[in-house]
Write a protein that holds these residues in place. Structure first.
Motif, PDB file in Angstrom:
ATOM      1  N   THR A 136       0.808  -1.226   0.000  1.00  0.00           N
ATOM      2  CA  THR A 136       0.000   0.000   0.000  1.00  0.00           C
ATOM      3  C   THR A 136       0.838   1.270   0.000  1.00  0.00           C
ATOM      4  N   MET A 137       2.155   1.151   0.138  1.00  0.00           N
ATOM      5  CA  MET A 137       3.005   2.344   0.226  1.00  0.00           C
ATOM      6  C   MET A 137       3.300   2.902  -1.162  1.00  0.00           C
ATOM      7  N   ILE A 138       2.534   3.891  -1.538  1.00  0.00           N
ATOM      8  CA  ILE A 138       2.723   4.584  -2.812  1.00  0.00           C
ATOM      9  C   ILE A 138       2.799   6.072  -2.482  1.00  0.00           C
ATOM     10  N   PRO A 139       3.980   6.682  -2.622  1.00  0.00           N
ATOM     11  CA  PRO A 139       4.110   8.098  -2.275  1.00  0.00           C
ATOM     12  C   PRO A 139       3.112   8.959  -3.052  1.00  0.00           C
ATOM     13  N   ARG A 140       2.518   9.916  -2.367  1.00  0.00           N
ATOM     14  CA  ARG A 140       1.572  10.833  -2.990  1.00  0.00           C
ATOM     15  C   ARG A 140       2.224  12.205  -3.033  1.00  0.00           C
ATOM     16  N   PHE A 141       2.511  12.666  -4.234  1.00  0.00           N
ATOM     17  CA  PHE A 141       3.177  13.950  -4.420  1.00  0.00           C
ATOM     18  C   PHE A 141       2.155  15.024  -4.755  1.00  0.00           C
ATOM     19  N   ALA A 142       2.517  16.267  -4.467  1.00  0.00           N
ATOM     20  CA  ALA A 142       1.655  17.401  -4.799  1.00  0.00           C
ATOM     21  C   ALA A 142       1.559  17.522  -6.315  1.00  0.00           C
ATOM     22  N   ASP A 143       0.367  17.834  -6.784  1.00  0.00           N
ATOM     23  CA  ASP A 143       0.157  18.019  -8.218  1.00  0.00           C
ATOM     24  C   ASP A 143       0.593  19.417  -8.624  1.00  0.00           C
ATOM     25  N   PHE A 144       1.299  19.483  -9.709  1.00  0.00           N
ATOM     26  CA  PHE A 144       1.651  20.776 -10.296  1.00  0.00           C
ATOM     27  C   PHE A 144       1.969  20.530 -11.758  1.00  0.00           C
ATOM     28  N   THR A 145       1.840  21.553 -12.544  1.00  0.00           N
ATOM     29  CA  THR A 145       2.157  21.423 -13.959  1.00  0.00           C
ATOM     30  C   THR A 145       3.490  22.090 -14.238  1.00  0.00           C
ATOM     31  N   VAL A 146       4.181  21.521 -15.176  1.00  0.00           N
ATOM     32  CA  VAL A 146       5.472  22.065 -15.579  1.00  0.00           C
ATOM     33  C   VAL A 146       5.246  22.915 -16.818  1.00  0.00           C
ATOM     34  N   ALA A 147       5.678  24.163 -16.752  1.00  0.00           N
ATOM     35  CA  ALA A 147       5.524  25.069 -17.891  1.00  0.00           C
ATOM     36  C   ALA A 147       6.316  24.535 -19.081  1.00  0.00           C
ATOM     37  N   PRO A 148       5.787  24.693 -20.289  1.00  0.00           N
ATOM     38  CA  PRO A 148       6.497  24.200 -21.470  1.00  0.00           C
ATOM     39  C   PRO A 148       7.901  24.785 -21.629  1.00  0.00           C
ATOM     40  N   THR A 149       8.129  25.954 -21.064  1.00  0.00           N
ATOM     41  CA  THR A 149       9.446  26.590 -21.187  1.00  0.00           C
ATOM     42  C   THR A 149      10.396  26.183 -20.067  1.00  0.00           C
ATOM     43  N   ASP A 150       9.890  25.508 -19.042  1.00  0.00           N
ATOM     44  CA  ASP A 150      10.736  25.117 -17.908  1.00  0.00           C
ATOM     45  C   ASP A 150      11.770  24.091 -18.372  1.00  0.00           C
ATOM     46  N   GLY A 151      13.013  24.328 -18.020  1.00  0.00           N
ATOM     47  CA  GLY A 151      14.075  23.406 -18.392  1.00  0.00           C
ATOM     48  C   GLY A 151      14.677  23.683 -19.756  1.00  0.00           C
ATOM     49  N   LYS A 152      14.148  24.668 -20.453  1.00  0.00           N
ATOM     50  CA  LYS A 152      14.700  24.992 -21.770  1.00  0.00           C
ATOM     51  C   LYS A 152      15.734  26.096 -21.608  1.00  0.00           C
ATOM     52  N   ARG A 153      16.724  26.060 -22.452  1.00  0.00           N
ATOM     53  CA  ARG A 153      17.749  27.087 -22.408  1.00  0.00           C
ATOM     54  C   ARG A 153      17.678  27.905 -23.685  1.00  0.00           C
ATOM     55  N   GLU A 154      18.288  29.047 -23.639  1.00  0.00           N
ATOM     56  CA  GLU A 154      18.360  29.888 -24.823  1.00  0.00           C
ATOM     57  C   GLU A 154      19.292  29.218 -25.835  1.00  0.00           C
ATOM     58  N   PRO A 155      18.954  29.264 -27.117  1.00  0.00           N
ATOM     59  CA  PRO A 155      19.852  28.670 -28.111  1.00  0.00           C
ATOM     60  C   PRO A 155      21.140  29.491 -28.237  1.00  0.00           C
ATOM     61  N   PHE A 156      22.203  28.816 -28.671  1.00  0.00           N
ATOM     62  CA  PHE A 156      23.467  29.516 -28.877  1.00  0.00           C
ATOM     63  C   PHE A 156      23.364  30.430 -30.088  1.00  0.00           C
ATOM     64  N   ASN A 157      23.969  31.589 -29.988  1.00  0.00           N
ATOM     65  CA  ASN A 157      24.121  32.395 -31.189  1.00  0.00           C
ATOM     66  C   ASN A 157      25.460  31.995 -31.814  1.00  0.00           C
ATOM     67  N   GLU A 158      25.751  32.512 -32.967  1.00  0.00           N
ATOM     68  CA  GLU A 158      26.959  32.095 -33.692  1.00  0.00           C
ATOM     69  C   GLU A 158      28.234  32.436 -32.928  1.00  0.00           C
ATOM     70  N   THR A 159      28.275  33.572 -32.286  1.00  0.00           N
ATOM     71  CA  THR A 159      29.458  33.995 -31.533  1.00  0.00           C
ATOM     72  C   THR A 159      29.724  33.044 -30.364  1.00  0.00           C
ATOM     73  N   THR A 160      28.689  32.732 -29.614  1.00  0.00           N
ATOM     74  CA  THR A 160      28.840  31.819 -28.467  1.00  0.00           C
ATOM     75  C   THR A 160      29.266  30.443 -28.947  1.00  0.00           C
ATOM     76  N   TYR A 161      28.640  29.977 -30.016  1.00  0.00           N
ATOM     77  CA  TYR A 161      28.986  28.666 -30.560  1.00  0.00           C
ATOM     78  C   TYR A 161      30.467  28.618 -30.941  1.00  0.00           C
ATOM     79  N   ASN A 162      30.928  29.602 -31.666  1.00  0.00           N
ATOM     80  CA  ASN A 162      32.326  29.643 -32.078  1.00  0.00           C
ATOM     81  C   ASN A 162      33.275  29.703 -30.878  1.00  0.00           C
ATOM     82  N   ARG A 163      32.908  30.474 -29.848  1.00  0.00           N
ATOM     83  CA  ARG A 163      33.738  30.559 -28.655  1.00  0.00           C
ATOM     84  C   ARG A 163      33.843  29.192 -27.963  1.00  0.00           C
TER      85      ARG A 163
END
Length: 167
Positions: A136-163
């Protein structure tokens, strides 16, 4: 305590408790609860075996995944305390996990916390299969939604990529 003053009733209840205990032992169920630390050590040993199984291209678990399991289990132990008896944990105890993790500096993203909850769920599913915790031991976690942008990073621009590439 058998909670009766009647000797015959107390004898009957004691026999019933004894038979229940013997039944648990014969079915392989744990009679005394393990601690959260023992639960985690057993689980990580199982995961380590999955990690070491086969050659690098055919492993069931990657090194990165194994390290992630270790990290999440450290958070879990800090949350429940290593010496806590696993059978004393109530499923609702895990409703506070998000608050606990968001108190860290810097606070992890909600996506990270959702992934951690999944791994803790895996810990308890494995523990039920191994009969280390009650079914019967099944952890019950709080419900919440993850925003579609959560965990995403900004893409590299050409200068950053080259560096990065040329350094």
């Amino acid at each position: 305590s058998l909670r009766t003053d009647d000797f015959a009733e107390a004898t009957h209840r004691a026999e019933r408790k004894y038979l229940e205990l013997i039944g648990k032992i014969h079915s392989g169920e744990k009679v005394f609860s393990i601690t959260a630390d023992e639960q985690v050590q057993s689980f990580l040993a199982h995961q380590e075996a999955r990690f070491k199984m086969g050659d690098a291209s055919h492993r069931q678990l990657s090194r990165r995944q194994y390290i992630k399991y270790q990290q999440v289990m450290r958070h879990y132990l800090r949350f429940v305390s290593p010496q806590t008896s696993v059978s004393s944990l109530k499923p609702s105890r895990f409703l506070d996990y998000v608050t606990f993790r968001r108190a860290a500096v810097p606070p992890p993203s909600f996506l990270t916390i959702k992934q951690e909850q999944t791994l803790i769920g895996s810990l308890f599913a494995w523990s039920r299969e191994e009969q280390l915790v009650p079914v019967t031991m099944i952890p019950r976690f709080a419900d919440f939604t993850v925003a579609p942008t959560d965990g995403k990073r900004e893409p590299f621009n050409e200068t950053t990529y080259n560096r990065i590439v040329r350094s």
